[in-house]
Scaffold this active site. Structure first.
Site, PDB file in Angstrom:
ATOM      1  N   GLU A 152       0.874  -1.178   0.000  1.00  0.00           N
ATOM      2  CA  GLU A 152       0.000   0.000   0.000  1.00  0.00           C
ATOM      3  C   GLU A 152       0.907   1.222   0.000  1.00  0.00           C
ATOM      4  OE1 GLU A 152      -2.950  -0.229  -0.661  1.00  0.00           O
ATOM      5  OE2 GLU A 152      -3.473  -2.291  -0.144  1.00  0.00           O
ATOM      6  N   CYS A 208      -1.667   9.148   2.698  1.00  0.00           N
ATOM      7  CA  CYS A 208      -1.258   8.596   1.402  1.00  0.00           C
ATOM      8  C   CYS A 208      -2.278   8.820   0.301  1.00  0.00           C
ATOM      9  CB  CYS A 208      -0.951   7.107   1.542  1.00  0.00           C
ATOM     10  SG  CYS A 208      -2.359   6.106   2.068  1.00  0.00           S
TER      11      CYS A 208
END
Length: 485
Positions: free
Chosen positions: A223, A257
């Site tokens: 991720e 993110c």
């Protein structure tokens, strides 16, 4: 290279933990729904009991991080995943029947897919949300029946140490363990023969982890992040758009993110969007960034300097910079204001690298096709955002771009869909978790064929010798009949 003795000790402990958990996996065999639910229940209880201490540790690591931010984004976010997995794991783990193979199915042959635990999963968390990025994946690791070893980021020493402590309180180390240490431990972690390895982090670290994992052919879930764009269409409500961009961009001071990295707005609406974003920011975070109690500090001096350097380089090149929450007084106690960098040239660092902090690029455009082409010229982002009321334009954006996920008329909301996969593509990651897809990510789907009471192969001429040509003619008829009409 000088090695930290503490890291050396931690590496030895890590190797012992892996052997302990691998042995426990082999001894346990199948993992019942009751055991999986109990492990998930204990993880929830761990966060509930220690929510205050964890929030204090996060505040100590960042320098200033409001309790509500830590409770909402780290603690509650992780609990949401744990609760969802616990509710659905009994259904997820049931074997799936397969379509019968003819003609064998006529004589009782069956097929099914069983979902087995992979074994021991390593989880490498990151520093921006250190509880969420370790415990939310753990929800699906445990739902799949695995055991886990967690390594929080070394940039969160207070949180990492406390997490290791509370994990020991609620779990036998043969089930779940958390280990703390620095860079050397991280390298050793990714080099071990886990049954699966999960990393939340940056692209550079991911490439190193992937190289290490390749030595043992360890499957990965990565991720990552990237430069996630916001497209503001001509039909967008500018006030609403500005407010929602600011809500997301200011969360954790931009250290997220899936946050907006750059905003593309029609040239004729550029000034109205800048004005609206400035007003929205002032309502959300009044006063100066230096003393607003809700403005989160940057994790460390290096990242603070990195983000400040991006903006300073642009300003030195004569690029327009608008400071929100200013005036700009330089980094103060690892704090920076949110600064808008307007139409910078492509060769600047702020256009080349993920910002991951309190700065936002705003680009004006004339034609949407140019925006889409620019997005597609970059590595595929973890998230993409579109604001507008034009259904045809919205569909064009969705059909002509690829990203990990999308939010329409909002920013950073699609990961809140717990019953939907979350993950990146290309440079923004591989694999996914959340929901049923998260369970599948950490499970081994094993096909099981069970023969029936009669084997028809001799009866229908499927056994050698093949000299009479009957089987060949039959196969040829089946092939020819397969031509679509």
């Amino acid at each position: 290279m000088n090695h930290d003795p503490a890291d050396t000790d931690a590496v030895a402990e890590l190797q012992k933990l892996l052997q302990l958990q691998q042995g426990a996996c082999r001894a346990e065999g199948a993992v019942s729904a009751a055991i999986r639910k109990d492990r998930l229940r204990r993880a929830i209880a761990m966060l509930v009991r220690h929510r205050d201490a964890l929030s204090e540790a996060l505040d100590a690591d960042f320098g200033n991080r409001p309790r509500v931010v830590s409770l909402m984004m780290d603690v509650m976010g992780a609990i949401t995943s744990l609760k969802f997995a616990r509710k659905h794991v009994g259904r997820w783990m049931k074997p799936r029947s397969c379509k019968k193979v003819m003609p064998f199915g006529l004589f009782g042959a069956t097929g099914r897919v069983e979902y087995q635990p992979k074994g021991v999963v390593g989880i490498l968390g990151t520093w921006n949300y250190p509880i969420y990025t370790t415990i939310a994946p753990l929800a699906y690791v445990l739902a799949a029946g695995n055991r886990a070893i967690i390594k929080p980021s070394e940039l969160n020493p207070h949180t990492a140490g406390l997490l290791a402590q509370v994990v020991r309180e609620f779990f036998d180390p043969a089930e779940v363990a958390a280990i703390t240490g620095g860079v050397e431990l991280g390298r050793a972690f990714s080099a071990l023969p886990f049954d699966h390895l999960m990393l939340t982090g940056g692209t550079t670290v991911a490439k190193a982890v992937m190289r290490s994992a390749a030595e043992n052919l360890v499957p990965l879930t990565l991720e990552l992040g990237g430069k996630s764009p916001v497209i503001v269409g001509r039909s967008a409500d500018i006030q609403m758009t500005a407010k929602r961009i600011m809500l997301a961009k200011c969360t954790n001071s931009g250290q997220l993110c899936i946050n907006a990295d750059y905003v593309c707005v029609p040239r004729e609406r550029l000034e109205s969007l800048i004005t609206a974003m400035s007003a929205a920011h002032a309502r959300l975070y009044p006063g100066s960034y230096t003393d607003n109690p809700d403005w989160v500090s940057i994790i460390d001096a290096r990242h603070c300097s990195r983000v400040d350097g991006y903006v300073a380089e642009a300003a030195a090149r004569g690029v327009r910079v608008e400071t929100l929450g200013g005036p700009f007084e330089g980094p103060r106690d690892k704090r920076l204001p949110l600064r808008l960098v307007i139409d910078p040239p492509e060769d600047l660092d702020i256009m080349r690298y993920e910002i991951f902090g309190p700065a936002l690029v705003v680009l004006s455009y004339d034609r949407l096709e140019e925006v889409v082409a620019g997005i597609n010229a970059r590595p595929r982002p973890l998230a993409l955002y579109y604001f507008g009321k034009d259904a045809t334009e919205e569909r064009y954006v969705l059909d002509h771009t690829i990203s990990g996920g999308v939010s329409i008329n909002d920013v950073a909301m699609h990961p809140a869909l717990e019953d939907a996969p979350f993950g990146g593509i290309g440079n923004s990651g591989m694999g996914r978790y959340h929901g049923y897809e998260g369970f599948l990510e950490f499970s081994h789907a094993r096909t099981v064929f069970k023969a029936g009471w009669f084997d028809p192969r001799k009866l229908i001429g499927m056994l050698p010798p093949y000299g009479d040509g009957k089987l060949e003619r039959m196969i040829d008829r089946v092939i020819r009949s397969s031509m679509p009409s």
